[in-house]
Design a protein around this motif. Structure first.
Motif, mmCIF file in Angstrom:
data_model
loop_
_atom_site.group_PDB
_atom_site.id
_atom_site.type_symbol
_atom_site.label_atom_id
_atom_site.label_comp_id
_atom_site.label_asym_id
_atom_site.label_seq_id
_atom_site.Cartn_x
_atom_site.Cartn_y
_atom_site.Cartn_z
ATOM 1 N N MET A 1 0.854 -1.204 0.000
ATOM 2 C CA MET A 1 0.000 0.000 0.000
ATOM 3 C C MET A 1 0.890 1.254 0.000
ATOM 4 N N ALA A 5 -2.990 5.306 -2.292
ATOM 5 C CA ALA A 5 -4.150 4.558 -1.788
ATOM 6 C C ALA A 5 -4.822 5.325 -0.647
ATOM 7 N N THR A 88 5.712 4.282 0.070
ATOM 8 C CA THR A 88 4.982 3.241 0.796
ATOM 9 C C THR A 88 4.575 3.747 2.182
ATOM 10 N N ASP A 90 4.995 2.078 4.880
ATOM 11 C CA ASP A 90 6.134 1.769 5.769
ATOM 12 C C ASP A 90 7.115 2.932 5.807
ATOM 13 N N MET A 124 -4.988 2.776 7.586
ATOM 14 C CA MET A 124 -4.662 1.975 6.410
ATOM 15 C C MET A 124 -3.922 0.699 6.796
ATOM 16 N N ARG A 125 -3.045 0.820 7.794
ATOM 17 C CA ARG A 125 -2.293 -0.354 8.274
ATOM 18 C C ARG A 125 -3.242 -1.413 8.843
ATOM 19 N N GLU A 128 -5.145 -3.121 6.083
ATOM 20 C CA GLU A 128 -4.237 -4.041 5.394
ATOM 21 C C GLU A 128 -4.105 -5.346 6.189
ATOM 22 N N MET A 131 -7.245 -7.423 5.938
ATOM 23 C CA MET A 131 -7.358 -8.081 4.626
ATOM 24 C C MET A 131 -6.455 -9.316 4.576
ATOM 25 N N GLU A 132 -5.249 -9.184 5.104
ATOM 26 C CA GLU A 132 -4.303 -10.313 5.118
ATOM 27 C C GLU A 132 -4.861 -11.464 5.965
#
Ligand code: AMP
Length: 143
Positions: A1, A5, A88, A90, A124-125, A128, A131-132
């Protein structure tokens, strides 16, 4: 991401001000818009500074409430660290942790195109990670 995004989800509106606005003007804007920082732009629209609620509180603690009549240029941070849409999440987390700030303007070809806060990054983290986890559960259930 990446930053693009985040902007897609939150939008590209950024509240800006000019360097001659007073700290009282800024405090009112931060309060009414329920945000933590404002980007300062020059006449050409380029980013020339950033001011957060922390800057205003620090100035009042240092010089008293009369400082609210001073222009924002007197207390804004001039060396602004910005990011790009391709960066990113990160990378943003690392920059915000290293520099100990919670906001980053997004600049493309010298133009301000968005603003990302630590809250946007954390949101957002979490999305994510969820979703994982869902993909992993599906994989296990169908495996
Ligand atoms: P914040 O944590 O964003 O409220 O800001 C803490 C301090 O860092 C304040 O002095 C801000 O002016 C400054 N600051 C915030 N964001 C940035 C940035 N992207 N680049 C440079 N300084 C910043």
């Amino acid at each position: 991401m990446n930053v693009a995004a985040i902007l897609k989800s939150k939008g590209r509106e950024v509240l800006t001000t000019t360097p001659d606005a007073t700290l009282l003007d800024i405090a009112k804007l931060l309060g009414t818009r329920r945000i933590g920082c404002i980007v300062v732009t020059g006449i050409d629209g380029k980013v020339i500074g950033i001011v957060s609620e922390r800057d205003i509180v620090r100035e009042i603690a240092r010089a008293g409430s009369q400082v609210l009549k001073e222009p924002v240029a007197s207390c804004m941070t001039k060396s602004v660290v910005s990011c790009r849409e391709a960066d990113t999440i990160d990378r943003l987390m690392s920059e915000m942790t290293t520099h100990r700030f919670r906001h980053m303007p997004v600049v493309e070809r010298g133009r301000l195109v968005g603003l990302v806060s630590i809250g946007d990054v954390v949101k957002m983290r979490i999305a994510e990670a969820e979703m994982e986890a869902a993909a992993m559960r599906d994989y296990i259930a169908t495996g």
